[in-house]
Motif scaffolding. Sequence first.
Motif, PDB file in Angstrom:
ATOM      1  N   UNK A  40      10.737  75.977  42.937  1.00 37.95           N
ATOM      2  CA  UNK A  40      10.394  76.446  44.279  1.00 37.95           C
ATOM      3  C   UNK A  40       9.397  77.601  44.230  1.00 37.95           C
ATOM      4  N   UNK A  41       9.417  78.399  43.189  1.00 44.11           N
ATOM      5  CA  UNK A  41       8.421  79.455  43.054  1.00 44.11           C
ATOM      6  C   UNK A  41       7.027  78.865  42.907  1.00 44.11           C
ATOM      7  N   UNK A  42       6.901  77.791  42.125  1.00 44.58           N
ATOM      8  CA  UNK A  42       5.596  77.134  41.999  1.00 44.58           C
ATOM      9  C   UNK A  42       5.209  76.441  43.301  1.00 44.58           C
ATOM     10  N   UNK A  43       6.214  75.997  44.075  1.00 44.58           N
ATOM     11  CA  UNK A  43       5.926  75.364  45.353  1.00 44.58           C
ATOM     12  C   UNK A  43       5.341  76.322  46.373  1.00 44.58           C
ATOM     13  N   UNK A  44       5.671  77.604  46.240  1.00 41.33           N
ATOM     14  CA  UNK A  44       5.167  78.613  47.177  1.00 41.33           C
ATOM     15  C   UNK A  44       4.153  79.556  46.531  1.00 41.33           C
ATOM     16  N   UNK A  45       3.690  79.226  45.328  1.00 43.75           N
ATOM     17  CA  UNK A  45       2.781  80.102  44.598  1.00 43.75           C
ATOM     18  C   UNK A  45       1.340  79.852  45.030  1.00 43.75           C
ATOM     19  N   UNK A  46       0.944  80.447  46.140  1.00 45.99           N
ATOM     20  CA  UNK A  46      -0.419  80.283  46.637  1.00 45.99           C
ATOM     21  C   UNK A  46      -0.429  79.879  48.100  1.00 45.99           C
ATOM     22  N   UNK A  47      -1.515  80.173  48.762  1.00 47.64           N
ATOM     23  CA  UNK A  47      -1.614  79.894  50.196  1.00 47.64           C
ATOM     24  C   UNK A  47      -1.568  78.402  50.475  1.00 47.64           C
ATOM     25  N   UNK A  48      -2.288  77.609  49.699  1.00 48.91           N
ATOM     26  CA  UNK A  48      -2.292  76.169  49.944  1.00 48.91           C
ATOM     27  C   UNK A  48      -1.006  75.518  49.449  1.00 48.91           C
TER      28      UNK A  48
ATOM     29  N   UNK B 172      -6.868  71.869  49.090  1.00 47.62           N
ATOM     30  CA  UNK B 172      -5.513  71.323  49.212  1.00 47.62           C
ATOM     31  C   UNK B 172      -5.205  70.364  48.065  1.00 47.62           C
ATOM     32  N   UNK B 173      -6.201  69.564  47.670  1.00 49.01           N
ATOM     33  CA  UNK B 173      -6.019  68.646  46.550  1.00 49.01           C
ATOM     34  C   UNK B 173      -5.849  69.407  45.239  1.00 49.01           C
ATOM     35  N   UNK B 174      -6.594  70.499  45.064  1.00 50.52           N
ATOM     36  CA  UNK B 174      -6.443  71.310  43.856  1.00 50.52           C
ATOM     37  C   UNK B 174      -5.048  71.918  43.768  1.00 50.52           C
ATOM     38  N   UNK B 175      -4.567  72.426  44.905  1.00 50.60           N
ATOM     39  CA  UNK B 175      -3.225  73.007  44.926  1.00 50.60           C
ATOM     40  C   UNK B 175      -2.167  71.945  44.687  1.00 50.60           C
ATOM     41  N   UNK B 176      -2.433  70.755  45.150  1.00 50.54           N
ATOM     42  CA  UNK B 176      -1.479  69.654  45.046  1.00 50.54           C
ATOM     43  C   UNK B 176      -1.094  69.361  43.600  1.00 50.54           C
ATOM     44  N   UNK B 177      -2.068  69.415  42.709  1.00 50.61           N
ATOM     45  CA  UNK B 177      -1.806  69.111  41.299  1.00 50.61           C
ATOM     46  C   UNK B 177      -1.934  70.354  40.422  1.00 50.61           C
ATOM     47  N   UNK B 178      -1.691  71.514  41.016  1.00 49.53           N
ATOM     48  CA  UNK B 178      -1.743  72.751  40.229  1.00 49.53           C
ATOM     49  C   UNK B 178      -0.542  72.890  39.309  1.00 49.53           C
ATOM     50  N   UNK B 179       0.520  72.166  39.606  1.00 52.68           N
ATOM     51  CA  UNK B 179       1.744  72.224  38.801  1.00 52.68           C
ATOM     52  C   UNK B 179       2.576  70.986  39.122  1.00 52.68           C
TER      53      UNK B 179
END
Length: 377
Positions: free
Chosen positions: A103-111, A293-300
């Motif tokens: 969940x921390x990675x899910x909220x790690x960043x604005x996008x 949004x796509x970059x954030x999607x696969x950031x982790x």
Amino acid sequence: MDPLQQAIAFSGPAFYFLFIFLGFYVVLSDIIPSASFRKSSPVAKVYGCLAFASFLHTFAWIILDLKWSYENFYNSVNYTVVGSQVDRIAHWLDRTALFKEAWMHGYDGIFNHWWLENLCIFAAGAWSVFLVSEGRRKQIPHLWAYMIIAELVAVSTASCLFYLALSLQAIKLNPIPHKKNDDDINAVLPPEDDATAPLMLTIPVLLALFTISIRPDPSSPDFLLNIIVLHVLCLVPTLPAPLWTTRPSALNVPVLTVYFAITAMAFVLRLQSTMAAVSSLDTVGIVEFVQEAANAMHSHPAMATFAWDTIWTTAAWCIWNVIGDGTEGPNLQSLIPLLSFSAGFGVSMSAPMTLGNVIEELTSKEETKFQGQPVDN
């Protein structure tokens, strides 16, 4: 690590997979008896395939997240664990809070927040009310099992299974009467006394949305507590009898009123997160927004789990609103407004607008306006 410590370390994942198995076992035992499924409609098969596909896709990302966490742990420690592979896994589990980490990675960043908030508002808001009100009205058993699947696996998988259960249910909804030639969006009336929401539904839903709105920073010590409270609040309305109660009945409110309240709250939250995401861009534009949004999607891998779950959930909701349970013809009239609101603000807002009949009223007004225009000869 001694056997007792190993057992304690493995207990968390063991209970996780046990509850997943329990949820699927209960739901599938209710909705897919072999004879019924073979004779089911094509619509039911659509939801069954969607549930299976969303489960495989999102669960694959969950496994990849576990793999990433294991490798990242041993790449970051400055010591070597001597022992078997079981010892190494137990050591990793003992020193890693997997639930909080995901969940921390899910909220790690604005996008990241933009993606995950959409899913959380949908699950805690419109879908919770829809699951409980429609499930109890159509006598779908074990609603808590659907919420367990949504919380532990994927909201999309749980919602598709629920759509499948509704499509296999023989009981039909009574048609909702409409007031003709009325400009009020409250023209759609609830059927008798069934479409009311008791306090045990409205209070947890509103508190869950409030919990989402005050979500602390992932680095805050209150972050994990906030996420746990959210999960508990979502589960409360699905509890079976005798824990479930509709008393005091005098405080029950129309379900449509609850959907309107959810729409308003979702609009405020989604507007804030979308504006924050837009303001973070160097160059403001639709293409730039989609790329970020796509970059954030696969950031982790954990973030990909949430993001793809959001996409599957949105697609399933749109399909449900077009074909429903298969007892009526496809509803193509509201498809474009539904897709527009889903793309603009997310399924977290388009869902309560649909359930609250706001989109239906908007489309009916446009149709009336179009029919009222004079025809040129």
